[in-house]
Design a protein around this motif. Structure first.
Motif, PDB file in Angstrom:
ATOM      1  N   SER A 292       2.077   5.277  12.042  1.00 35.04           N
ATOM      2  CA  SER A 292       0.890   5.538  11.118  1.00 35.04           C
ATOM      3  C   SER A 292       0.145   6.795  11.359  1.00 35.04           C
ATOM      4  O   SER A 292      -0.986   6.745  11.167  1.00 35.04           O
ATOM      5  CB  SER A 292       0.162   4.369  11.641  1.00 35.04           C
ATOM      6  OG  SER A 292      -0.433   4.250  13.105  1.00 35.04           O
ATOM      7  N   GLY A 293       0.504   7.689  12.342  1.00 36.88           N
ATOM      8  CA  GLY A 293      -0.086   8.816  12.680  1.00 36.88           C
ATOM      9  C   GLY A 293      -0.950   8.858  13.855  1.00 36.88           C
ATOM     10  O   GLY A 293      -1.889   9.707  14.072  1.00 36.88           O
ATOM     11  N   ASN A 294      -0.665   7.810  14.798  1.00 40.18           N
ATOM     12  CA  ASN A 294      -1.696   7.645  15.876  1.00 40.18           C
ATOM     13  C   ASN A 294      -0.851   8.020  17.127  1.00 40.18           C
ATOM     14  O   ASN A 294       0.335   7.993  17.127  1.00 40.18           O
ATOM     15  CB  ASN A 294      -2.311   6.221  15.834  1.00 40.18           C
ATOM     16  CG  ASN A 294      -3.141   6.033  14.666  1.00 40.18           C
ATOM     17  OD1 ASN A 294      -4.302   6.481  14.794  1.00 40.18           O
ATOM     18  ND2 ASN A 294      -2.891   5.376  13.663  1.00 40.18           N
ATOM     19  N   ASP A 295      -1.631   7.930  18.197  1.00 41.01           N
ATOM     20  CA  ASP A 295      -1.343   8.190  19.455  1.00 41.01           C
ATOM     21  C   ASP A 295      -0.798   6.899  20.596  1.00 41.01           C
ATOM     22  O   ASP A 295      -0.188   6.938  21.455  1.00 41.01           O
ATOM     23  CB  ASP A 295      -2.075   9.070  20.347  1.00 41.01           C
ATOM     24  CG  ASP A 295      -2.068  10.388  19.347  1.00 41.01           C
ATOM     25  OD1 ASP A 295      -1.207  10.976  19.082  1.00 41.01           O
ATOM     26  OD2 ASP A 295      -3.105  10.816  18.800  1.00 41.01           O
ATOM     27  N   TYR A 296      -1.870   6.038  20.480  1.00 43.67           N
ATOM     28  CA  TYR A 296      -1.953   4.785  21.405  1.00 43.67           C
ATOM     29  C   TYR A 296      -2.087   3.747  20.784  1.00 43.67           C
ATOM     30  O   TYR A 296      -2.773   3.632  19.816  1.00 43.67           O
ATOM     31  CB  TYR A 296      -2.551   5.079  22.601  1.00 43.67           C
ATOM     32  CG  TYR A 296      -4.058   5.088  22.629  1.00 43.67           C
ATOM     33  CD1 TYR A 296      -4.730   4.003  22.951  1.00 43.67           C
ATOM     34  CD2 TYR A 296      -4.886   6.473  22.240  1.00 43.67           C
ATOM     35  CE1 TYR A 296      -6.007   3.903  22.571  1.00 43.67           C
ATOM     36  CE2 TYR A 296      -6.197   6.331  22.198  1.00 43.67           C
ATOM     37  CZ  TYR A 296      -6.916   5.133  22.246  1.00 43.67           C
ATOM     38  OH  TYR A 296      -8.231   4.971  22.221  1.00 43.67           O
TER      39      TYR A 296
ATOM     40  N   LYS B 263      -4.952   8.109  25.349  1.00 45.44           N
ATOM     41  CA  LYS B 263      -5.099   6.781  25.775  1.00 45.44           C
ATOM     42  C   LYS B 263      -6.198   6.820  26.895  1.00 45.44           C
ATOM     43  O   LYS B 263      -6.241   7.639  27.678  1.00 45.44           O
ATOM     44  CB  LYS B 263      -3.904   6.456  26.516  1.00 45.44           C
ATOM     45  CG  LYS B 263      -4.076   4.999  27.025  1.00 45.44           C
ATOM     46  CD  LYS B 263      -2.782   4.535  27.970  1.00 45.44           C
ATOM     47  CE  LYS B 263      -2.666   5.019  29.071  1.00 45.44           C
ATOM     48  NZ  LYS B 263      -1.923   4.283  30.276  1.00 45.44           N
ATOM     49  N   PRO B 264      -7.231   5.715  26.959  1.00 43.41           N
ATOM     50  CA  PRO B 264      -8.381   5.654  27.856  1.00 43.41           C
ATOM     51  C   PRO B 264      -7.558   5.110  29.172  1.00 43.41           C
ATOM     52  O   PRO B 264      -6.911   4.156  29.118  1.00 43.41           O
ATOM     53  CB  PRO B 264      -9.208   4.584  27.294  1.00 43.41           C
ATOM     54  CG  PRO B 264      -8.247   3.882  25.981  1.00 43.41           C
ATOM     55  CD  PRO B 264      -7.483   4.658  25.623  1.00 43.41           C
ATOM     56  N   ALA B 265      -7.733   5.660  30.330  1.00 37.50           N
ATOM     57  CA  ALA B 265      -7.163   5.621  31.519  1.00 37.50           C
ATOM     58  C   ALA B 265      -7.798   4.148  32.163  1.00 37.50           C
ATOM     59  O   ALA B 265      -7.167   3.489  32.881  1.00 37.50           O
ATOM     60  CB  ALA B 265      -7.607   6.620  32.574  1.00 37.50           C
ATOM     61  N   ASP B 266      -9.090   3.573  31.551  1.00 36.40           N
ATOM     62  CA  ASP B 266      -9.546   2.513  32.359  1.00 36.40           C
ATOM     63  C   ASP B 266      -9.382   1.371  31.568  1.00 36.40           C
ATOM     64  O   ASP B 266      -9.829   0.256  31.771  1.00 36.40           O
ATOM     65  CB  ASP B 266     -11.257   2.624  32.356  1.00 36.40           C
ATOM     66  CG  ASP B 266     -11.782   2.884  30.952  1.00 36.40           C
ATOM     67  OD1 ASP B 266     -10.972   3.024  29.962  1.00 36.40           O
ATOM     68  OD2 ASP B 266     -12.961   2.682  30.862  1.00 36.40           O
ATOM     69  N   ASN B 267      -8.350   1.231  30.591  1.00 38.52           N
ATOM     70  CA  ASN B 267      -7.999   0.012  29.954  1.00 38.52           C
ATOM     71  C   ASN B 267      -6.411  -0.207  29.830  1.00 38.52           C
ATOM     72  O   ASN B 267      -5.551   0.387  29.417  1.00 38.52           O
ATOM     73  CB  ASN B 267      -8.230   0.294  28.233  1.00 38.52           C
ATOM     74  CG  ASN B 267      -8.281  -0.927  27.446  1.00 38.52           C
ATOM     75  OD1 ASN B 267      -7.397  -2.007  28.144  1.00 38.52           O
ATOM     76  ND2 ASN B 267      -8.343  -1.073  26.170  1.00 38.52           N
ATOM     77  N   PRO B 268      -6.392  -1.245  30.763  1.00 41.38           N
ATOM     78  CA  PRO B 268      -4.817  -1.826  30.937  1.00 41.38           C
ATOM     79  C   PRO B 268      -4.177  -2.256  29.876  1.00 41.38           C
ATOM     80  O   PRO B 268      -2.917  -2.357  30.037  1.00 41.38           O
ATOM     81  CB  PRO B 268      -5.104  -2.470  32.309  1.00 41.38           C
ATOM     82  CG  PRO B 268      -6.301  -3.194  31.975  1.00 41.38           C
ATOM     83  CD  PRO B 268      -7.438  -1.865  31.623  1.00 41.38           C
ATOM     84  N   GLN B 269      -4.712  -2.318  28.953  1.00 44.84           N
ATOM     85  CA  GLN B 269      -4.173  -3.205  27.681  1.00 44.84           C
ATOM     86  C   GLN B 269      -3.690  -1.724  26.670  1.00 44.84           C
ATOM     87  O   GLN B 269      -3.346  -2.274  25.636  1.00 44.84           O
ATOM     88  CB  GLN B 269      -5.034  -4.137  26.936  1.00 44.84           C
ATOM     89  CG  GLN B 269      -5.404  -5.447  27.792  1.00 44.84           C
ATOM     90  CD  GLN B 269      -4.010  -6.209  28.316  1.00 44.84           C
ATOM     91  OE1 GLN B 269      -3.380  -6.139  29.123  1.00 44.84           O
ATOM     92  NE2 GLN B 269      -3.460  -6.623  27.219  1.00 44.84           N
ATOM     93  N   ALA B 270      -4.087  -0.669  27.197  1.00 48.70           N
ATOM     94  CA  ALA B 270      -3.941   0.484  26.256  1.00 48.70           C
ATOM     95  C   ALA B 270      -2.447   1.089  26.621  1.00 48.70           C
ATOM     96  O   ALA B 270      -2.347   1.247  27.876  1.00 48.70           O
ATOM     97  CB  ALA B 270      -4.858   1.420  26.323  1.00 48.70           C
TER      98      ALA B 270
END
Length: 164
Positions: free
Chosen positions: A75-79, A138-145
């Protein structure tokens, strides 16, 4: 049930059991096994992976994450972010059948005797998740990412594709 039906049922059982003796490959949903996905919004998807009774739970869960990574990159996304996910176990019990053949004591034709054997569990797993896909770091503070490229690279050696 006559002898021909009994033998036919035994052969069908053996064929059915042998057909499920290999793990489900990473593939689009086919005959009830594999992955499926549905776009819900512009950046939100529902995905699932169903394995047969020879596919371990961790394989089913890895294939789900691998599909999430693939879908993110396609879909052209990264995370992607796991909004929710679950793994369901479906356990059924199968009765083994013991069959004996020989010649009847007072008869001149072959005979078949069938008796029930042991009961044993057969478990298959299905994992499902709702994900959101995003561009950028990717946000470093989100363990679901999860970084889609990292997930794909790390799980690729564990992925078995269908042999055709």
């Amino acid at each position: 049930m006559n002898k021909l039906h009994t033998i036919g049922a035994l052969l069908l059982s053996a064929i059915t059991i042998s057909a499920c003796s290999t793990t489900t490959p990473y593939q689009p949903l086919r005959n009830g096994y594999g992955y499926s996905d549905q776009k819900l919004e512009s950046n939100r998807y529902r995905i699932s992976f169903s394995g047969n009774s020879s596919t371990p739970r961790d394989t089913v869960e890895n294939y789900l994450l691998y599909r999430a990574a693939e879908l993110t990159l396609q879909s052209g996304n990264d995370y992607f972010v796991l909004v929710d996910n679950s793994t369901e176990a479906d356990t059924r019990y199968r009765q083994s059948i013991n069959a004996y053949s020989g010649f009847g004591h007072y008869y001149w034709y072959p005979s078949v005797a069938v008796s029930s054997g042991d009961s044993y569990p057969i478990t298959s797993y299905e994992a499902s998740a709702n994900i959101q896909v995003f561009s950028g770091e990717k946000p470093a503070d989100n363990p679901q990412a999860f970084d889609a490229r990292d997930v794909r690279a790390n799980l690729q050696p564990l992925v078995t594709l269908p042999s055709e």
